[in-house]
Enzyme design. Structure first.
Site, PDB file in Angstrom:
ATOM      1  CB  CYS B  58      -0.952  -0.116   1.414  1.00  0.00           C
ATOM      2  SG  CYS B  58      -0.017   0.091   2.789  1.00  0.00           S
ATOM      3  CB  ALA B  61       3.959  -0.263   2.413  1.00  0.00           C
ATOM      4  NE  ARG B  92      11.802  -0.831   1.904  1.00  0.00           N
ATOM      5  CZ  ARG B  92      11.802  -1.248   0.926  1.00  0.00           C
ATOM      6  NH1 ARG B  92      11.199  -2.352   0.439  1.00  0.00           N
ATOM      7  NH2 ARG B  92      12.792  -0.606  -0.066  1.00  0.00           N
ATOM      8  CG  HIS B 192       7.321   5.113  -4.078  1.00  0.00           C
ATOM      9  ND1 HIS B 192       7.284   4.192  -4.966  1.00  0.00           N
ATOM     10  CD2 HIS B 192       7.587   4.232  -2.884  1.00  0.00           C
ATOM     11  CE1 HIS B 192       7.420   3.044  -4.648  1.00  0.00           C
ATOM     12  NE2 HIS B 192       7.675   3.024  -3.370  1.00  0.00           N
TER      13      HIS B 192
END
Lengths: 460, 543
Positions: B58, B61, B92, B192
């Protein structure tokens, strides 16, 4: 230092959780659903929820975790997710062909007020659920309780939506194992068989999340409680529910729906809690405890008597999920260790009262906290103020253990940096032996590592 | 000898057969039998069909996890129920190296407002403010960022107003919010963009201190997973190139604040960070160029491009020297390993750049990428930026803010004239451009956007690849099929894979994966087709 900013001085926090000792409901529901044979868990919310839960469970089990999502967009968040869920059910049965879909909600679908019961019903009415297949559902708002609550809710939904009372008594006990590992479920089945008690256990992730490498990916591996078995729970003679937080709701559900009474026990971790489980199995199953079980128990006790000097009065900090912590506290006390700090992010007043009931007199210095702002940051601060000899918790504990140079045993969820939890149980006497082996291993490793040359021991 | 492969069009048809008709139509446009000689359109950056087992995550994230996660001195507070913060806590592998033992590093921590039902009913702004105060009192950070999860947008908490108020109240702490609710957009990609916007608005350009250095660059879209950024930094240092800021591997707030003082932006992951490159070009006049430090050839090519961009003889020479020095280990390793990897098949389904970048590494091993696709790429990542004017903006993308950026009256400075930039473009420098993945792939390879679990299994069945690259969710299902899966998000906890040193690591890891003997032991001796004769007699006797 990795946790270099954690101050020793403890300041009361009311709004900020730091390094949580819990996660959210839906992942627990997803894990529970994987314990039904032929089931595809379905997350009714944004894609991210499903992706995060699958990733976390995958890292913990190193196994495929199959689950689908309603893939909410901004539009569905405004207009409701009914169309998404109906389409998902259709797509799933066409493409992935499970026997059953277990739908759980998320904070998104709960906040907008989607009625999954009504949507599931509509799916049946519209003919989107093929003959002989099922859709069950549960509500798992992430802003209430914890992952354990989600597990409990899904398990209760299995009971509510699948158990049937036909009036024909079946000579079997229901066992609701709680949020334990596949290995633990195997062990519970083995102990019951050893006792000669027929059981039906749900959920049962063994055979699903410990699947062998065969060169073929099975979407729906051999394991899991079957739908006929789940239905039959309503005709069982009694239910034994293990771990109040994860299992009582389901036991209550069968009781109120099908009038099957239940015993509520702690998780059978350690000596005393396993003793009570074995006694309950014997009583409700109408059998005597066989010699073989007594022998296993004797082996566990034998290890303790042999190695007692390494355990006596050692201070232990534990964090994780309530059912595990309650049982572990009792086990540590049986070992004459001192569980001085006990922290769980999962809320619920019963937790503290049960821990105090077990430990109050024996470890008067014990500090217990659960619920809001009960997190690994707080636990670390306690440790900084008065150190411990051993830390037990999930993988995140390794940051504290490294900074403070404390022997560390991984127990709980998630364990993402070691293997073994899927295959070797922590429940039962055998499980007790494994926990002891691990505790002794890390304590002795530290002694070996820290010993001066003249004090280095060959035999221990 | 290379394997004889089934025709890609037939495979596509067979895959689509299983779907309900509507789903099949949609997926048909997202699966392309590649022909680099012609322009082909691929359906991407559109909604995943509900019920499809997707790789995608999503917006939250993409924003908190991917872009902001690697910055060590910002306290990232997740505003929402506990899960989102928990799952994005250290998962991550963004490595970071604080300057000293006391320097700020909040990355091992997870901060959350842990919203409860009363916050959902009565609003969570009060709790958020209190959480920010508590974080400030405990740590006195330079920056606090707030990340909205799904319910936050739905109940109408205004995280930006809270950020403004708290920034004013605290005085010496930059507080800013991200409306990155999980339902925004169709994948991580929306996140992003949201991250780029807010960092650009609230952080970039706040410190005009100019760092010493002749060749000053920012590296954009490099997240230092497994230490990739460290390897690239080392290369830059050897060449005498000064990194002002990396977005966002091993980064600090201070470096972001000074990033507008660089003279060139290098874009590594086009998908996640091209917005920042474009906005910085418009506002500050910093040109950007697509580079790629995955693969030895691409690394060398990228270094040369940078040197030529600066048109400095000394730099050009230094770069050649560095390449010559580093390439030795690469060539030696390839020579040793390639006989064992030659002609093997790879498939790559990850991210928004990696599926393209890693093909170079495989071809250095003599391996062919027969099928690839992005998890959250857009058409420009597949077909090149030339298609951007033709991309239809749908309802899901329209909801993501496009910042209105203008030339900064004081800080804008032309680094290179338009004519000079054009000259570089004509030489194939990908100045403010990216050619995309499809032109780089061979004819008749299969390009698949947002691949599903079902399609993954079909592909494996048809192609029997030697290695499949994807992420953690796909790893064990693929491996259960007897095919090793290389995780290209987490590198299977290995790496680094960037630069020349990283390439060597990758060659060795792939050699290990495709040649490990365990795959040959999957069948027990008694399960293999040719059973000992006695057993055969037994069976026939029984029948």
């Amino acid at each position: 230092m990795l946790l270099r900013h954690t101050p020793k001085e403890e300041v009361k926090r009311e709004a900020l959780t730091i390094n949580p000792a819990k996660t959210c409901q839906p992942i627990g529901a997803m894990y529970a659903s994987l314990g039904i044979h032929g089931c595809l868990p379905h997350s009714h919310g944004s894609q991210g929820c499903c992706a995060y839960h699958r990733s976390t469970l995958t890292r913990h089990y190193k196994e495929p975790i199959m689950a689908a999502t309603s893939s909410f967009t901004e539009g569905s968040s405004v207009f409701g997710g009914q169309a998404n869920l109906l389409q998902a059910i259709n797509t799933i049965f066409t493409v992935y062909n499970p026997d059953i879909i277990a739908v759980h909600t998320t904070c998104l679908s709960e906040t907008i007020g989607d009625d999954v019961n009504q949507i599931a019903q509509k799916a049946y009415d519209d003919g989107k659920v093929p003959e002989g297949k099922y859709v069950i559902h549960t509500n798992t708002p992430s802003y209430i309780g914890s992952h354990v609550t989600g597990f409990s809710n899904m398990t209760a939904s299995m009971a509510k939506q699948l158990s049937e009372h036909t009036g024909r008594d079946i000579d079997q006990l229901n066992i609701i194992p709680g949020w334990v590992e596949p290995a633990d479920m195997v062990e519970i089945k083995r102990l019951s068989a050893e006792m000669g008690v027929k059981i039906v256990m749900f959920p049962d992730t063994s055979g699903v999340l410990d699947a062998p490498q065969t060169g073929k990916h099975e979407m729906y591996p051999d394991g899991g409680t079957t739908i006929p078995e789940l239905k039959s729970t309503g005709d069982s003679i009694y239910t034994i529910a293990l771990g109040k937080f994860a299992s009582e709701q389901a036991a209550q559900a069968i009781d109120s729906k099908c009038k099957v009474k239940y015993d509520m026990l702690d998780l059978p971790i350690g000596i005393s809690a396993t003793d009570r489980f074995i006694e309950a199995l014997a009583k409700r199953g109408g059998v005597y405890v066989p010699e073989s079980i007594t022998k296993e128990r004797g082996q566990l006790i034998d290890i303790v008597t042999d190695m007692h000097q390494y355990l006596y009065n050692k201070r232990v900090a534990i964090f994780g999920d309530p059912d595990q912590l309650i049982a572990l506290t009792e086990f540590l006390i049986d070992l004459n260790m001192r569980p001085v700090y006990v922290v769980s992010g999962t809320p619920g007043k019963y937790f503290e009262s049960r821990i105090m009931e077990i430990a109050g007199n024996k470890v008067p210095e014990i500090k217990v906290k659960n619920g809001s702002c009960a997190d690994a940051f707080l636990l670390h601060q306690w440790i900084k103020n008065e150190p411990v000899d051993l830390l037990i918790g999930n993988t995140y504990g390794k940051y504290i253990a490294r900074d403070e140079d404390i022997p560390f045993v991984r127990m709980g969820f998630p364990i993402v940096d070691r293997i073994g939890h899927s295959y070797f149980p922590t429940v039962g006497y055998k499980g007790g032996m494994r926990i002891l082996e691990k505790i002794l291993g890390v304590l002795m490793d530290k002694q070996d590592k820290d010993a001066k040359e003249e004090k280095f021991e060959l035999v221990m | 000898m290379s394997k004889k492969l089934k025709d890609a069009s037939t495979i596509k048809e067979e895959i689509l057969k299983q779907y309900p008709p509507k789903v099949a139509r949609k997926r048909s446009n997202a699966i392309v039998v590649n022909d680099p000689a012609i322009d082909q359109e691929i359906l991407s950056n559109v909604r995943t069909i509900p019920g499809i087992i997707t790789q995608r995550g999503c917006s939250y994230a993409g924003c908190k996890g991917v872009v902001l996660g690697p910055t060590r001195d910002i306290i990232n507070i997740t505003h929402g129920p506990i899960g989102c913060g928990f799952y994005s806590w250290l998962t991550r592998r963004n490595q970071t190296k604080p300057e000293t033992e006391d320097s700020e590093n909040y990355m091992p921590y997870c901060f959350s407002t842990d919203m409860q039902d009363d916050n959902i009913v009565f609003g969570g702004e009060k709790k958020l403010k209190a959480a920010i105060r508590e974080a400030y009192d405990l740590f006195h950070p330079k920056g606090i960022a707030i990340f909205s999860t799904c319910p936050v947008g739905l109940i109408g908490d205004d995280v930006h107003a809270v950020a403004r108020d708290m920034k004013e109240e605290l005085g010496d702490c930059n507080v800013f919010g991200f409306s990155c609710e999980g339902y925004k957009g169709v994948s991580q990609s929306a996140g992003h963009h949201i991250a780029n916007n807010q960092i650009f608005k609230h952080v970039v350009g706040r410190d005009n201190t100019v760092k010493e250095g002749k060749f000053k660059i920012n590296l954009l879209g490099e997240y230092n997973i497994g230490g990739d950024g460290f390897v690239i930094d080392e290369l830059f240092a050897k060449c005498g190139i000064t990194v002002i800021s990396t977005f966002s591997g091993n980064s600090t707030l201070g470096a972001f604040e000074r990033s507008h003082t660089a003279d060139l932006n290098l874009v590594m992951c086009h998908r996640s960070i091209n917005y920042m490159a474009e906005m910085m070009e418009t506002k500050y006049g910093i040109p950007w160029m697509k580079i790629n430090f995955i693969g030895a050839k691409e690394t060398a090519k990228s270094l040369r491009k940078i040197a030529q961009y600066f048109e400095d003889k000394e730099l050009i020479e230094t770069v050649e020297k560095v390449i010559a020095e580093e390439i030795q280990a690469v060539e030696e390793t390839i020579k040793e390993i390639r006989p064992r990897t030659e002609n093997k098949l790879a498939m790559i389904f990850v991210g928004g750049s990696r599926a393209h970048h890693y093909q170079g590494l495989f071809s250095e091993l003599g391996m062919k990428t027969v099928s690839a696709g992005y998890e959250f790429g857009h058409r420009d990542d597949y077909e090149g930026r030339k298609v951007i004017p033709d991309i239809k903006v749908d309802a899901d993308s329209r909801n993501i803010e496009e910042l209105d950026v203008e030339k900064d009256p004081e800080l804008y400075k032309e680094r290179k004239s338009a004519a000079d930039l054009k000259k570089l473009s004509d030489k194939g420098f990908e100045i403010a451009d990216y050619i995309g993945m499809m032109p780089d792939m061979e004819k008749d390879t299969l390009v698949i956007d947002d691949i599903s679990q079902y399609e993954t299994e079909k592909l494996i069945e048809y192609y029997k690849p030697d290695v499949f690259c994807a992420g953690i969710k796909e790893k064990y299902a693929v491996q259960k099929m007897g095919i090793p899966l290389k995780q290209l998000h987490s590198y299977d906890y290995g790496g680094p894979y960037a630069g020349f040193k990283g390439a060597v690591n990758f060659y060795k890891d792939i050699d290990m994966m495709v040649n490990t003997s365990i795959w040959g032991l999957i069948k027990a001796p008694w399960e293999k087709e040719k059973q000992p004769e006695i057993s055969a007699n037994f069976v026939s006797g029984a029948v």
